[in-house]
Design an enzyme around this catalytic site. Structure first.
Site, PDB file in Angstrom:
ATOM      1  N   ILE A 228      15.167   0.635 -26.693  1.00 33.06           N
ATOM      2  CA  ILE A 228      15.183  -0.760 -26.210  1.00 33.06           C
ATOM      3  C   ILE A 228      16.187  -0.906 -25.059  1.00 33.06           C
ATOM      4  O   ILE A 228      16.531  -2.017 -24.687  1.00 33.06           O
ATOM      5  CB  ILE A 228      15.532  -1.755 -27.338  1.00 33.06           C
ATOM      6  CG1 ILE A 228      16.730  -1.283 -28.174  1.00 33.06           C
ATOM      7  CG2 ILE A 228      14.338  -1.995 -28.263  1.00 33.06           C
ATOM      8  CD1 ILE A 228      18.046  -1.299 -27.548  1.00 33.06           C
ATOM      9  N   ARG A 230      17.032   1.519 -21.601  1.00 34.31           N
ATOM     10  CA  ARG A 230      16.428   1.770 -20.293  1.00 34.31           C
ATOM     11  C   ARG A 230      15.579   3.028 -20.386  1.00 34.31           C
ATOM     12  O   ARG A 230      15.980   4.009 -21.030  1.00 34.31           O
ATOM     13  CB  ARG A 230      17.508   1.992 -19.219  1.00 34.31           C
ATOM     14  CG  ARG A 230      18.248   0.727 -18.788  1.00 34.31           C
ATOM     15  CD  ARG A 230      17.342  -0.216 -17.995  1.00 34.31           C
ATOM     16  NE  ARG A 230      18.030  -1.416 -17.531  1.00 34.31           N
ATOM     17  CZ  ARG A 230      18.081  -2.581 -18.204  1.00 34.31           C
ATOM     18  NH1 ARG A 230      17.495  -2.694 -19.386  1.00 34.31           N
ATOM     19  NH2 ARG A 230      18.699  -3.610 -17.693  1.00 34.31           N
ATOM     20  N   ASP A 254      10.226  -0.238 -25.777  1.00 37.99           N
ATOM     21  CA  ASP A 254      10.213  -1.502 -25.029  1.00 37.99           C
ATOM     22  C   ASP A 254      10.501  -1.259 -23.555  1.00 37.99           C
ATOM     23  O   ASP A 254      10.358  -2.163 -22.750  1.00 37.99           O
ATOM     24  CB  ASP A 254      11.272  -2.448 -25.619  1.00 37.99           C
ATOM     25  CG  ASP A 254      11.226  -3.838 -24.995  1.00 37.99           C
ATOM     26  OD1 ASP A 254      10.107  -4.374 -24.820  1.00 37.99           O
ATOM     27  OD2 ASP A 254      12.297  -4.393 -24.677  1.00 37.99           O
ATOM     28  N   GLU A 259       8.763   0.936 -14.653  1.00 31.04           N
ATOM     29  CA  GLU A 259       8.127  -0.300 -15.147  1.00 31.04           C
ATOM     30  C   GLU A 259       7.669  -1.139 -13.948  1.00 31.04           C
ATOM     31  O   GLU A 259       8.363  -1.178 -12.937  1.00 31.04           O
ATOM     32  CB  GLU A 259       9.149  -1.111 -15.963  1.00 31.04           C
ATOM     33  CG  GLU A 259       9.597  -0.403 -17.216  1.00 31.04           C
ATOM     34  CD  GLU A 259      10.730  -1.150 -17.931  1.00 31.04           C
ATOM     35  OE1 GLU A 259      11.011  -2.311 -17.567  1.00 31.04           O
ATOM     36  OE2 GLU A 259      11.330  -0.559 -18.819  1.00 31.04           O
ATOM     37  N   HIS A 277       8.822  -4.550 -22.067  1.00 33.68           N
ATOM     38  CA  HIS A 277      10.225  -4.950 -21.810  1.00 33.68           C
ATOM     39  C   HIS A 277      10.468  -6.408 -22.235  1.00 33.68           C
ATOM     40  O   HIS A 277      10.715  -7.278 -21.404  1.00 33.68           O
ATOM     41  CB  HIS A 277      10.595  -4.744 -20.332  1.00 33.68           C
ATOM     42  CG  HIS A 277      12.079  -4.634 -20.119  1.00 33.68           C
ATOM     43  ND1 HIS A 277      12.648  -3.839 -19.158  1.00 33.68           N
ATOM     44  CD2 HIS A 277      13.116  -5.232 -20.756  1.00 33.68           C
ATOM     45  CE1 HIS A 277      13.974  -3.948 -19.204  1.00 33.68           C
ATOM     46  NE2 HIS A 277      14.274  -4.800 -20.171  1.00 33.68           N
TER      47      HIS A 277
HETATM   48  C1  8YV Z   1      16.206  -8.143 -18.578  1.00 32.34           C
HETATM   49  C2  8YV Z   1      17.422  -6.562 -19.856  1.00 32.34           C
HETATM   50  O1  8YV Z   1      17.374  -8.372 -17.910  1.00 32.34           O
HETATM   51  O2  8YV Z   1      19.434  -7.745 -20.138  1.00 32.34           O
HETATM   52  C3  8YV Z   1      18.884  -6.692 -19.819  1.00 32.34           C
HETATM   53  O3  8YV Z   1      19.540  -5.695 -19.457  1.00 32.34           O
HETATM   54  O4  8YV Z   1      16.894  -5.503 -19.767  1.00 32.34           O
HETATM   55  C4  8YV Z   1      16.573  -7.747 -19.989  1.00 32.34           C
HETATM   56  O5  8YV Z   1      17.172  -8.762 -20.702  1.00 32.34           O
HETATM   57  C5  8YV Z   1      15.357  -9.311 -18.516  1.00 32.34           C
HETATM   58  O6  8YV Z   1      14.094  -8.829 -18.732  1.00 32.34           O
HETATM   59  C6  8YV Z   1      15.454 -10.028 -17.202  1.00 32.34           C
HETATM   60  O7  8YV Z   1      14.614  -9.532 -16.246  1.00 32.34           O
END
Ligand code: 8YV
Length: 311
Positions: A228, A230, A254, A259, A277
């Site tokens: 969940i 990167r 996720d 992406e 995501h």
């Molecule tokens: C994205 C995220 O920021 O907070 C993070 O690091 O990966 C997510 O919350 C969100 O999809 C905004 O684009």
């Protein structure tokens, strides 16, 4: 304009930005050069909601910039060193999304073990009504789960899985004061000791490929990997190979490399649970993230201390 909002800010967030600031909107950093020089010179803060890289080239087009306020806890798209070298601060949105991201991690792990996707397809297709047998699923309780990265989100995942009667193992750079959770010195050692692994690392160069082919092999053919954090944290080719050839039982994902154009090999697999995501994607959390981003911008414009600075 004082504030330039870059990226896919939603309608409600745009309205709130307009209410609070003199704001302009563009879709991505690539559009910056199209803005008149005089307008660019006024920009004091950027509200950033994009996975596209933002670095020196963009900062140099905004001579009055003092803050990049990221909408998200992960700021790997932003070149923080280049920002700081120009006196530009960076803020993010930690804390407010931990519960949602942790909930999704547990949901993905549960979904793979219990075969939720397959069982729903079985019901919808009429196979249940026809009396076709459905293979038994697997139990989550009792699994040894390795949490890779025990920051706020990793901790929230571990607490939930401990409550689900899993045995908690973790890797983080420093051993933490945890309630009976076992620390391991390397990601490989964590994988050896664990049945399943949940990746809760920060993104960026230090964690690129940390879930290597060796880590995946150590998790083994009965293992489930959940990510969940990167996509960059996992050797995606090694993951796909293992999922295709029985080297790993399943994965709940996720996040992905590249992406939203993910590797089509994922779509051919039936031992995965896939999400686009969505970790922080609830109304409640997204509203809290947007508010924290605006509060950081307001603090900067008023010359106050940032609420959640990076670095
Ligand atoms: C994205 C995220 O920021 O907070 C993070 O690091 O990966 C997510 O919350 C969100 O999809 C905004 O684009």
């Amino acid at each position: 304009m004082d504030v330039l909002a870059i990226g896919g800010h939603g309608e409600a967030d745009r309205a709130a930005l307009r209410d609070a600031f003199e704001v302009g909107f563009i879709d991505g950093p690539g559009d910056l050069a199209g803005i008149e020089e005089a307008a660019r010179a006024q920009v004091r803060a950027v509200a950033y909601k994009s996975g596209a890289p933002l670095g020196a080239e963009a900062f140099d087009l905004l001579p009055g910039l003092g803050l990049v306020a990221n909408y998200g806890v992960g700021f790997d798209a932003i070149d923080v060193d280049a920002a700081h070298a120009r006196g530009v601060a960076v803020s993010n949105t930690p804390g407010v999304l931990d519960a949602d991201v942790a909930d999704l991690a547990v949901a993905l792990l549960t979904s793979v073990h219990r075969g939720l996707g397959q069982a729903e397809a079985h019901l919808r297709s009429g196979d249940w009504a026809a009396g076709t047998p459905l293979p038994l699923a697997r139990r989550l309780a009792g699994r040894k789960v390795g949490i890779l990265g025990l920051g706020r989100i990793g901790h929230a995942i571990a607490r939930r899985l401990a409550a689900a009667d899993c045995e908690i193992h973790y890797w983080s750079r420093r051993e933490k004061d945890t309630p009976g959770w076992a620390h391991h010195a390397t990601p490989e050692a964590l994988a050896e000791a664990s049945d399943d692994m949940v990746v809760a690392l920060v993104g960026g160069p230090e964690t690129r490929g940390m879930v290597s082919r060796g880590v995946i092999a150590a998790l083994g053919e009965d293992g489930v990997l959940v990510n969940i954090s990167r996509g960059s944290c996992v050797d995606e080719t090694a993951l796909l190979d293992a999922l295709e050839n029985g080297g790993l039982r399943g994965a709940g994902l996720d996040v992905f490399e590249n992406e939203p154009d993910i590797d089509p090999r994922f779509l051919q697999l039936d031992n995965v649970a896939l999400q686009p995501h969505r970790g922080s994607a609830t109304r409640e959390t997204r509203a809290a993230m947007a508010r924290l981003m605006r509060d950081n911008i307001a603090a900067h414009l008023a010359g106050r201390k940032l609420l959640t600075p990076v670095g």
